[in-house]
Design a protein around this motif. Structure first.
Motif, PDB file in Angstrom:
ATOM      1  N   SER A  65       4.378   0.095  12.271  1.00 46.26           N
ATOM      2  CA  SER A  65       4.048   1.458  12.675  1.00 46.26           C
ATOM      3  C   SER A  65       5.255   2.204  13.205  1.00 46.26           C
ATOM      4  O   SER A  65       5.220   3.411  13.405  1.00 46.26           O
ATOM      5  CB  SER A  65       2.959   1.420  13.741  1.00 46.26           C
ATOM      6  OG  SER A  65       3.435   0.717  14.855  1.00 46.26           O
ATOM      7  N   LEU A  66       6.329   1.478  13.405  1.00 38.29           N
ATOM      8  CA  LEU A  66       7.526   2.108  13.968  1.00 38.29           C
ATOM      9  C   LEU A  66       8.398   2.744  12.897  1.00 38.29           C
ATOM     10  O   LEU A  66       9.286   3.540  13.209  1.00 38.29           O
ATOM     11  CB  LEU A  66       8.326   1.005  14.677  1.00 38.29           C
ATOM     12  CG  LEU A  66       9.212   1.368  15.835  1.00 38.29           C
ATOM     13  CD1 LEU A  66       8.372   1.874  16.972  1.00 38.29           C
ATOM     14  CD2 LEU A  66       9.980   0.141  16.281  1.00 38.29           C
ATOM     15  N   LEU A  67       8.154   2.390  11.637  1.00 39.00           N
ATOM     16  CA  LEU A  67       9.133   2.714  10.604  1.00 39.00           C
ATOM     17  C   LEU A  67       8.944   4.134  10.074  1.00 39.00           C
ATOM     18  O   LEU A  67       8.583   4.352   8.924  1.00 39.00           O
ATOM     19  CB  LEU A  67       9.067   1.679   9.481  1.00 39.00           C
ATOM     20  CG  LEU A  67       9.419   0.263   9.964  1.00 39.00           C
ATOM     21  CD1 LEU A  67       9.145  -0.756   8.885  1.00 39.00           C
ATOM     22  CD2 LEU A  67      10.876   0.192  10.384  1.00 39.00           C
ATOM     23  N   ALA A  68       9.148   5.091  10.922  1.00 37.46           N
ATOM     24  CA  ALA A  68       9.227   6.510  10.544  1.00 37.46           C
ATOM     25  C   ALA A  68       8.007   6.998   9.790  1.00 37.46           C
ATOM     26  O   ALA A  68       8.096   7.753   8.848  1.00 37.46           O
ATOM     27  CB  ALA A  68      10.493   6.784   9.729  1.00 37.46           C
TER      28      ALA A  68
ATOM     29  N   ARG B  20       0.859  -1.177   0.000  1.00 27.90           N
ATOM     30  CA  ARG B  20       0.000   0.000   0.000  1.00 27.90           C
ATOM     31  C   ARG B  20       0.894   1.225   0.000  1.00 27.90           C
ATOM     32  O   ARG B  20       2.049   1.151   0.421  1.00 27.90           O
ATOM     33  CB  ARG B  20      -0.923  -0.008   1.218  1.00 27.90           C
ATOM     34  CG  ARG B  20      -0.171   0.163   2.522  1.00 27.90           C
ATOM     35  CD  ARG B  20      -1.119   0.146   3.704  1.00 27.90           C
ATOM     36  NE  ARG B  20      -0.359   0.302   4.932  1.00 27.90           N
ATOM     37  CZ  ARG B  20      -0.846  -0.015   6.124  1.00 27.90           C
ATOM     38  NH1 ARG B  20      -2.047  -0.496   6.249  1.00 27.90           N
ATOM     39  NH2 ARG B  20      -0.120   0.161   7.211  1.00 27.90           N
ATOM     40  N   PRO B  21       0.365   2.349  -0.475  1.00 25.89           N
ATOM     41  CA  PRO B  21       1.223   3.532  -0.504  1.00 25.89           C
ATOM     42  C   PRO B  21       1.453   4.097   0.895  1.00 25.89           C
ATOM     43  O   PRO B  21       0.592   4.005   1.768  1.00 25.89           O
ATOM     44  CB  PRO B  21       0.430   4.506  -1.375  1.00 25.89           C
ATOM     45  CG  PRO B  21      -0.966   4.016  -1.363  1.00 25.89           C
ATOM     46  CD  PRO B  21      -0.924   2.555  -1.118  1.00 25.89           C
ATOM     47  N   SER B  22       2.607   4.647   1.080  1.00 27.68           N
ATOM     48  CA  SER B  22       2.935   5.237   2.365  1.00 27.68           C
ATOM     49  C   SER B  22       2.138   6.517   2.563  1.00 27.68           C
ATOM     50  O   SER B  22       1.978   7.297   1.625  1.00 27.68           O
ATOM     51  CB  SER B  22       4.435   5.542   2.401  1.00 27.68           C
ATOM     52  OG  SER B  22       4.686   6.616   3.269  1.00 27.68           O
ATOM     53  N   PRO B  23       1.626   6.746   3.769  1.00 25.84           N
ATOM     54  CA  PRO B  23       0.879   7.984   3.990  1.00 25.84           C
ATOM     55  C   PRO B  23       1.770   9.222   3.921  1.00 25.84           C
ATOM     56  O   PRO B  23       1.272  10.326   3.756  1.00 25.84           O
ATOM     57  CB  PRO B  23       0.305   7.792   5.392  1.00 25.84           C
ATOM     58  CG  PRO B  23       1.139   6.756   6.025  1.00 25.84           C
ATOM     59  CD  PRO B  23       1.631   5.877   4.936  1.00 25.84           C
ATOM     60  N   LEU B  24       3.072   9.035   4.023  1.00 28.34           N
ATOM     61  CA  LEU B  24       3.964  10.191   4.000  1.00 28.34           C
ATOM     62  C   LEU B  24       4.244  10.673   2.591  1.00 28.34           C
ATOM     63  O   LEU B  24       4.082  11.835   2.273  1.00 28.34           O
ATOM     64  CB  LEU B  24       5.292   9.848   4.681  1.00 28.34           C
ATOM     65  CG  LEU B  24       5.341   9.942   6.198  1.00 28.34           C
ATOM     66  CD1 LEU B  24       6.769   9.744   6.657  1.00 28.34           C
ATOM     67  CD2 LEU B  24       4.824  11.277   6.679  1.00 28.34           C
ATOM     68  N   ASP B  25       4.705   9.767   1.744  1.00 27.88           N
ATOM     69  CA  ASP B  25       5.109  10.213   0.414  1.00 27.88           C
ATOM     70  C   ASP B  25       4.573   9.326  -0.705  1.00 27.88           C
ATOM     71  O   ASP B  25       4.953   9.502  -1.859  1.00 27.88           O
ATOM     72  CB  ASP B  25       6.628  10.320   0.318  1.00 27.88           C
ATOM     73  CG  ASP B  25       7.316   9.071   0.807  1.00 27.88           C
ATOM     74  OD1 ASP B  25       6.597   8.082   1.045  1.00 27.88           O
ATOM     75  OD2 ASP B  25       8.547   9.072   0.942  1.00 27.88           O
TER      76      ASP B  25
ATOM     77  N   GLY C 174      17.937  11.956  12.701  1.00 33.48           N
ATOM     78  CA  GLY C 174      17.944  12.589  14.001  1.00 33.48           C
ATOM     79  C   GLY C 174      16.695  12.264  14.775  1.00 33.48           C
ATOM     80  O   GLY C 174      16.125  11.189  14.630  1.00 33.48           O
ATOM     81  N   GLY C 175      16.273  13.210  15.592  1.00 34.09           N
ATOM     82  CA  GLY C 175      15.095  12.971  16.424  1.00 34.09           C
ATOM     83  C   GLY C 175      13.842  13.019  15.592  1.00 34.09           C
ATOM     84  O   GLY C 175      13.572  12.112  14.829  1.00 34.09           O
ATOM     85  N   GLY C 176      13.083  14.083  15.721  1.00 32.14           N
ATOM     86  CA  GLY C 176      11.891  14.193  14.888  1.00 32.14           C
ATOM     87  C   GLY C 176      10.757  13.371  15.443  1.00 32.14           C
ATOM     88  O   GLY C 176      10.966  12.320  16.034  1.00 32.14           O
ATOM     89  N   GLU C 177       9.543  13.842  15.242  1.00 33.37           N
ATOM     90  CA  GLU C 177       8.416  13.167  15.859  1.00 33.37           C
ATOM     91  C   GLU C 177       8.148  11.823  15.214  1.00 33.37           C
ATOM     92  O   GLU C 177       7.561  10.943  15.791  1.00 33.37           O
ATOM     93  CB  GLU C 177       7.160  14.048  15.790  1.00 33.37           C
ATOM     94  CG  GLU C 177       6.663  14.330  14.393  1.00 33.37           C
ATOM     95  CD  GLU C 177       7.327  15.544  13.770  1.00 33.37           C
ATOM     96  OE1 GLU C 177       6.730  16.143  12.896  1.00 33.37           O
ATOM     97  OE2 GLU C 177       8.461  15.887  14.167  1.00 33.37           O
ATOM     98  N   ASN C 178       8.633  11.628  13.982  1.00 38.19           N
ATOM     99  CA  ASN C 178       8.360  10.383  13.294  1.00 38.19           C
ATOM    100  C   ASN C 178       9.311   9.266  13.678  1.00 38.19           C
ATOM    101  O   ASN C 178       9.049   8.111  13.423  1.00 38.19           O
ATOM    102  CB  ASN C 178       8.436  10.588  11.775  1.00 38.19           C
ATOM    103  CG  ASN C 178       7.155  11.174  11.245  1.00 38.19           C
ATOM    104  OD1 ASN C 178       6.098  10.896  11.792  1.00 38.19           O
ATOM    105  ND2 ASN C 178       7.243  11.977  10.223  1.00 38.19           N
TER     106      ASN C 178
ATOM    107  N   PRO D 173      14.641   3.285   7.833  1.00 34.35           N
ATOM    108  CA  PRO D 173      14.721   3.455   6.383  1.00 34.35           C
ATOM    109  C   PRO D 173      14.191   4.833   5.960  1.00 34.35           C
ATOM    110  O   PRO D 173      13.249   5.336   6.580  1.00 34.35           O
ATOM    111  CB  PRO D 173      13.826   2.350   5.831  1.00 34.35           C
ATOM    112  CG  PRO D 173      13.684   1.369   6.932  1.00 34.35           C
ATOM    113  CD  PRO D 173      13.845   2.115   8.201  1.00 34.35           C
ATOM    114  N   ILE D 174      14.770   5.391   4.946  1.00 34.77           N
ATOM    115  CA  ILE D 174      14.385   6.673   4.334  1.00 34.77           C
ATOM    116  C   ILE D 174      14.598   7.845   5.289  1.00 34.77           C
ATOM    117  O   ILE D 174      15.250   8.824   4.955  1.00 34.77           O
ATOM    118  CB  ILE D 174      12.923   6.657   3.840  1.00 34.77           C
ATOM    119  CG1 ILE D 174      12.776   5.504   2.837  1.00 34.77           C
ATOM    120  CG2 ILE D 174      12.556   7.960   3.160  1.00 34.77           C
ATOM    121  CD1 ILE D 174      11.363   5.166   2.533  1.00 34.77           C
ATOM    122  N   PHE D 175      14.079   7.717   6.497  1.00 34.86           N
ATOM    123  CA  PHE D 175      14.131   8.829   7.437  1.00 34.86           C
ATOM    124  C   PHE D 175      15.576   9.237   7.742  1.00 34.86           C
ATOM    125  O   PHE D 175      15.936  10.414   7.651  1.00 34.86           O
ATOM    126  CB  PHE D 175      13.415   8.411   8.717  1.00 34.86           C
ATOM    127  CG  PHE D 175      13.420   9.445   9.794  1.00 34.86           C
ATOM    128  CD1 PHE D 175      12.624  10.562   9.681  1.00 34.86           C
ATOM    129  CD2 PHE D 175      14.214   9.303  10.914  1.00 34.86           C
ATOM    130  CE1 PHE D 175      12.619  11.522  10.670  1.00 34.86           C
ATOM    131  CE2 PHE D 175      14.214  10.259  11.903  1.00 34.86           C
ATOM    132  CZ  PHE D 175      13.416  11.369  11.782  1.00 34.86           C
TER     133      PHE D 175
END
Lengths: 279, 404
Positions: free
Chosen positions: B58-61, B39-44, B347-351, B339-341
């Motif tokens: 759900s952990l993968l950024a 399925r497509p990623s909700p991010l990109d 770094g940190g980031g909420e994702n 991955p990707i992130f």
């Protein structure tokens, strides 16, 4: 355009003086990819934008990447508004792919676009020939003495995968040979703790000696690392700028840059904010 | 007459009330385009596939799955094999989704121990599962509506398809597996087992250490990938990389293992919409303080470390309480790279999710559950803490009291 480059980093990202070497170090989790992209952007976008620059004087870039393919760099450069393919077609940019063909069977070699070379053997002579050819290609047959910037992403991979056949000295020699042909060079190398301090296996000793040697030759070093105090939601890491031994105090270049430590944050869309501690 | 009237009314109500047919039909093209299990990623929007473990997805950024063209390295210290279980879920998910699965380095017997599909016999569980799927579906539809239906659909419209979709059989992205069952492999099986190029030889000759034992892996994968249509999804699973039980000692020679991983990375990038990889590696034998392990990590897109608690430290609760409480964590999970992130800068980031300490728990039915680590309430002074606890989950605190 200028907003794409973090203002605090602008003096460092400007075209370095002739024969200089810039070392970018990364660790696991704090990659130099965004910084390399900013270097590419500041070099290629500014030289193509300013009209006064004579086309023969514009800076050209030869980019060698050992861990990432062209698609990744194209994709992320596009987010910065930099079209690498267009530059490749104009012969102001050449990509040497050290990922796709290095250790794959022959029939797996991908088709290459203009300005793209795929390395097929990890031997140093082969690598250096391919890079030299790419340098000659962007310079053109007219022999115009344009500035060529050589950017090598993760040159240390060659050291790691070659086993005992390639030592740190061989790689340094190759790099010195390449530097003779270009205006200046930017190298990214991993500086993870286990790679520079363990010094138990040939892999570790070679890596450490290569890194230390390059660091001493470099005009300045931008070391990226994670935040020492743990992860934060608005800080990705720390960039530490160290000025090399060879830059004299009264140098013109030295006056433009100074040693400092900055924080950076890479947002989800690839935008980067660089700021000082406490800001 | 009445027939006719209904015939007029029903389509109207269908279009105004539920508006499910239009989104359903609008979804269909995208669903048929995407190969099964992706399925497509909700991010990109890039295609992702499930690791077979929902909490790991759900952990993968923020991509809610392992993006195709990426690899994941699971490191584990100690003698436990939680990583191997994660890998089996990953392979089982691939088998169920009819992906082509390549298991490298182990004999075929490994594939007979995959966890079977969990049966939803008890009602509560089914409800919960349906609710989970609904939740996910809302998110997906929301995403899609946000893209090209923002002007048309209000919030009420978006809620409606959810009711209908509970009954329709939408493709499942991540299945539930039951560790006590065994997966019945389809025949012909879509799994390929590739053993090392060098088998332990019985003639007392030293093996030729200059030949990489991994050449067969790369050749097999390269041939398989180039011979299948571009919509086929491949999964590569490598259990216990460099474990001396499976690999000769000279496989740990950097020139062998790193060249193999570099080649694998090249394949992942060459087939960015077809291939994912999951590798486990025993950390006790290859500690993270060595340069070789660091290079293995650098060549992987995602690096997770499982640090199981020593067996004595895992609190075993009395059976009565264990069903009501969440099971105690069995170890910590450290995220070193996603991955990707992290490729972009990381770094940190909420994702990233790396701000919290993550713990994991493996149970027969729920599989591996990864969630932020929290210390359990101290049971001895439960009464004293009750007031404080009621603030966030009072129900639990009262249950503790009832038990005593």
């Amino acid at each position: 355009m200028a907003s794409k480059i973090p203002p605090l980093l602008e003096p460092y990202l400007a075209l370095p003086p002739e024969a200089s070497l810039i070392l970018l170090t990364n660790v696991l989790g704090a990659s130099t990819n965004w910084l390399v992209l900013r270097f590419l952007h500041s070099t290629l976008a500014t030289s193509s934008n300013s009209l006064e620059v004579h086309p023969e004087d514009e800076t050209k870039v030869v980019f060698v990447s050992f861990l990432r393919d062209f698609a990744f760099w194209k994709d992320n450069a596009r987010r910065l508004g930099l079209d690498l393919e267009k530059h490749a077609a104009k012969k102001s940019f050449a990509f040497v792919d050290g990922l796709s063909g290095l250790f794959l069977p022959k029939q797996q070699r991908p088709a290459v676009g203009p300005g793209e070379t795929v390395l097929s053997s990890p031997s140093l002579t082969n690598v250096s020939e391919a890079i030299l050819k790419a340098i000659q290609d962007v310079r053109g047959s007219s022999g115009a003495k344009g500035n060529v910037l050589l950017v090598v992403d993760q040159l240390d991979l060659l050291l790691a995968v070659a086993g005992n056949q390639v030592g740190a000295v061989n790689l340094e020699e190759m790099l010195a040979g390449l530097r003779e042909e270009v205006h200046s060079a930017i190298i990214t190398v991993s500086a993870d703790h286990p790679l520079v301090s363990a010094l138990q296996t040939p892999l570790e000793t070679n890596h450490a000696s290569f890194l230390v040697n390059i660091a001493h030759q470099a005009d300045f070093i931008m070391g990226l690392r994670l935040l020492d105090s743990g992860t934060a939601t608005d800080v990705s890491g720390v960039v530490r700028v160290t000025i090399g031994d060879q830059v004299a105090e009264d140098d013109d270049f030295r006056r433009k840059i100074d040693e400092r430590e900055l924080l950076y944050f890479v947002a989800g869309d690839g935008g980067v904010r660089v700021f000082e501690r406490g800001q | 007459m009445s027939f006719r009237k209904r015939g007029v009314v029903v389509p109207q109500s269908g279009s105004t009330n539920s508006s499910s047919p239009p989104p359903g039909s609008a979804n269909k093209p995208t669903q048929t385009q995407a190969p099964p299990g992706t399925r497509p990623s909700p991010l990109d929007g890039r295609l992702t596939t499930s690791t077979g473990t929902r909490s790991l997805d759900s952990l993968l950024a923020g991509h809610s799955g392992l993006a195709l063209g990426n690899s994941l390295l699971i490191e584990e210290s100690g003698t436990t094999d939680f990583g191997g279980t994660l890998l089996k879920y990953y392979v089982a998910e691939g088998v169920v989704q009819k992906h082509v699965v390549h298991v490298l380095g182990v004999p075929e017997g490994w594939g007979r121990e995959l966890p079977g599909l969990g049966l939803d016999d008890d009602d509560g569980r089914r409800k919960k599962k349906a609710a989970d799927e609904d939740k996910m579906k809302i998110a997906w539809r929301y995403e899609r509506l946000g893209e090209f239906g923002a002007g048309v659909g209000g919030a009420r419209d978006r809620n409606v398809p959810q009711v209908t979709s509970a009954t329709t059989s939408a493709p499942v992205f991540c299945h539930d597996f039951d560790l006590s069952k065994r997966l019945i492999l389809p025949s012909p099986s879509n799994m390929h087992f590739v053993t090392l190029s060098v088998q332990p030889n019985l003639s007392f000759k030293d093996p030729d250490t200059s030949v990489s034992p991994f050449t067969k892996f790369i050749q097999h994968l390269a041939a398989q990938l180039s011979n299948t249509p571009p919509t086929t999804i491949h999964r590569v699973a490598i259990p216990s990389l460099l474990s001396p039980a499976l690999y000769p000692s000279y496989a740990s020679n950097p020139s062998h293992i790193l060249q193999f991983l570099h080649g694998l990375r090249a394949l992942l990038r060459k087939y960015p919409t077809q291939l994912t990889t999951l590798i486990t590696i025993p950390l006790s034998l290859h500690p993270r303080t060595t340069g070789l392990t660091r290079w293995i990590e650098l060549l992987s897109d995602g690096v997770l470390e499982l640090a199981p608690f020593p067996a004595s430290a895992v609190v075993i609760k009395p059976s009565g309480a264990a069903t009501e409480h969440e099971e105690p964590p069995q170890g910590m999970l450290k995220i070193h790279r996603l991955p990707i992130f992290h490729e972009k800068g990381g770094g940190g980031g909420e994702n990233s999710g790396s701000g919290d300490d993550m713990a994991f728990n493996l149970s027969r039915r729920k599989g591996m559950v990864i969630k932020p680590y929290s210390l359990p309430p101290v049971e001895a002074d439960g009464e004293a803490q009750q007031g404080g606890l009621e603030g966030d989950d009072g129900k639990k605190a009262t249950k503790v009291d009832l038990e005593f």
